[in-house]
Design a protein around this motif. Structure first.
Motif, short mmCIF file in Angstrom:
data_model
loop_
_atom_site.label_atom_id
_atom_site.label_comp_id
_atom_site.label_asym_id
_atom_site.label_seq_id
_atom_site.Cartn_x
_atom_site.Cartn_y
_atom_site.Cartn_z
N THR A 153 0.82 -1.22 0.00
CA THR A 153 0.00 0.00 0.00
C THR A 153 0.86 1.27 0.00
N THR A 163 2.26 3.94 -1.69
CA THR A 163 2.13 4.58 -3.01
C THR A 163 3.44 5.14 -3.51
N GLU A 164 4.23 5.73 -2.62
CA GLU A 164 5.50 6.33 -3.04
C GLU A 164 6.44 5.26 -3.58
N THR A 202 5.17 3.92 -6.92
CA THR A 202 5.39 4.88 -8.01
C THR A 202 6.85 4.91 -8.44
N HIS A 211 2.24 8.94 -10.28
CA HIS A 211 1.86 9.11 -8.88
C HIS A 211 0.38 9.45 -8.77
N ASN A 216 -1.63 6.32 -9.55
CA ASN A 216 -1.49 5.33 -8.48
C ASN A 216 -2.23 5.74 -7.21
N GLU A 217 -2.40 7.05 -7.02
CA GLU A 217 -3.12 7.55 -5.85
C GLU A 217 -4.61 7.25 -5.91
N ARG A 239 -4.16 -2.51 -6.93
CA ARG A 239 -3.21 -2.45 -8.03
C ARG A 239 -3.07 -3.77 -8.77
#
Length: 250
Positions: free
Chosen positions: A149, A151-152, A155, A190, A193-194, A199
């Protein structure tokens, strides 16, 4: 060891001071405190505002000029450039603009560029990629999968995946694009993906692309790239639609 209290100390601090001044001015320009066409305060005034030397101010202005934000005009001063001249793929400019980047429809522009380039690059990569490049692509996919989980982290791995793909095309122009569009790609991925809740679909498509390259299947590689971009368009549709509605109502 250098004497931290001696003459070496100001030089050691200067990069941080210069970075802070550059960032402060960049934020003020991108937030339109200094709008397009306006003239910045004189160097002496900037020195007083930020408590730094004229050299630091000049170095900061030079950096901002290389990013297309500023230019000097004789007998006028330092002027904020039109946004069409800004290097919008510069990571710092993207950061300084924040939500205002939507006003320039950068998401839509990046997607158009990717739709033009990536499917062809994927097809070339299926034919030309080295074994090591395919392994690197799979490693990037593994980092995406393992990000969970975060996200950073997801990405960062996603950006690496696409940069490796462009380089694996062994097309010199595409290879250059991988570095030129890095910041824009980071921003675009990013955002997409946010907004997604899970995913699994994205991971499956990326995996399909890796397999297509492993099998040297050019048609499958192109198809996987198209599916990947269709998914990105779908995920970013609310943001893109909001931008178009704002433009129509302006």
């Amino acid at each position: 060891m250098p004497d931290v209290g001696g003459k070496d100390a100001p030089q050691a601090r200067r990069p941080r001071v210069q970075k802070n001044v550059t960032t402060a001015l960049g934020l003020d320009i991108c937030s339109e405190r200094y709008p397009v066409g306006s003239v910045l305060p004189r160097e002496s005034d900037l020195c007083e505002m930020y408590g730094v030397s004229r050299t630091v101010v000049r170095e900061s202005l030079k950096i901002l000029a290389t990013k297309g934000l500023l230019h000097s005009r004789p007998r006028v001063g330092t002027v904020v450039c039109d946004k069409a001249e800004w290097n919008l793929l510069d990571a710092q400019i993207l950061e300084w603009m924040g939500p205002r980047i939507q006003d320039l429809d950068l998401l839509g522009c990046i997607l158009e560029t990717r739709r033009t380039v990536e499917p062809v690059a994927a097809e070339f990569a299926a034919e030309r990629a080295s074994v090591q490049e395919i392994a690197d692509l799979e490693a990037a996919w593994t980092r995406m999968r393992d990000a969970g989980t975060d996200t950073e982290a997801f990405t960062r791995a996603d950006v690496q995946f696409h940069e490796i793909l462009l380089k694996a095309s062994h097309n010199q122009v595409f290879r250059q694009l991988s570095s030129i569009i890095h910041a824009g790609l980071m921003y675009s991925l990013h955002r997409s993906n946010e907004v997604i809740d899970h995913r699994d679909e994205a991971l499956a498509i990326h995996r399909d692309l890796v397999e297509a390259l492993r099998l040297r299947d050019k048609a499958a590689a192109r198809a996987a790239s198209h599916r990947m971009l269709d998914t990105a368009v779908r995920d970013l549709a609310p943001a893109l639609r909001g931008r178009r509605q704002d433009a129509d109502g302006a």
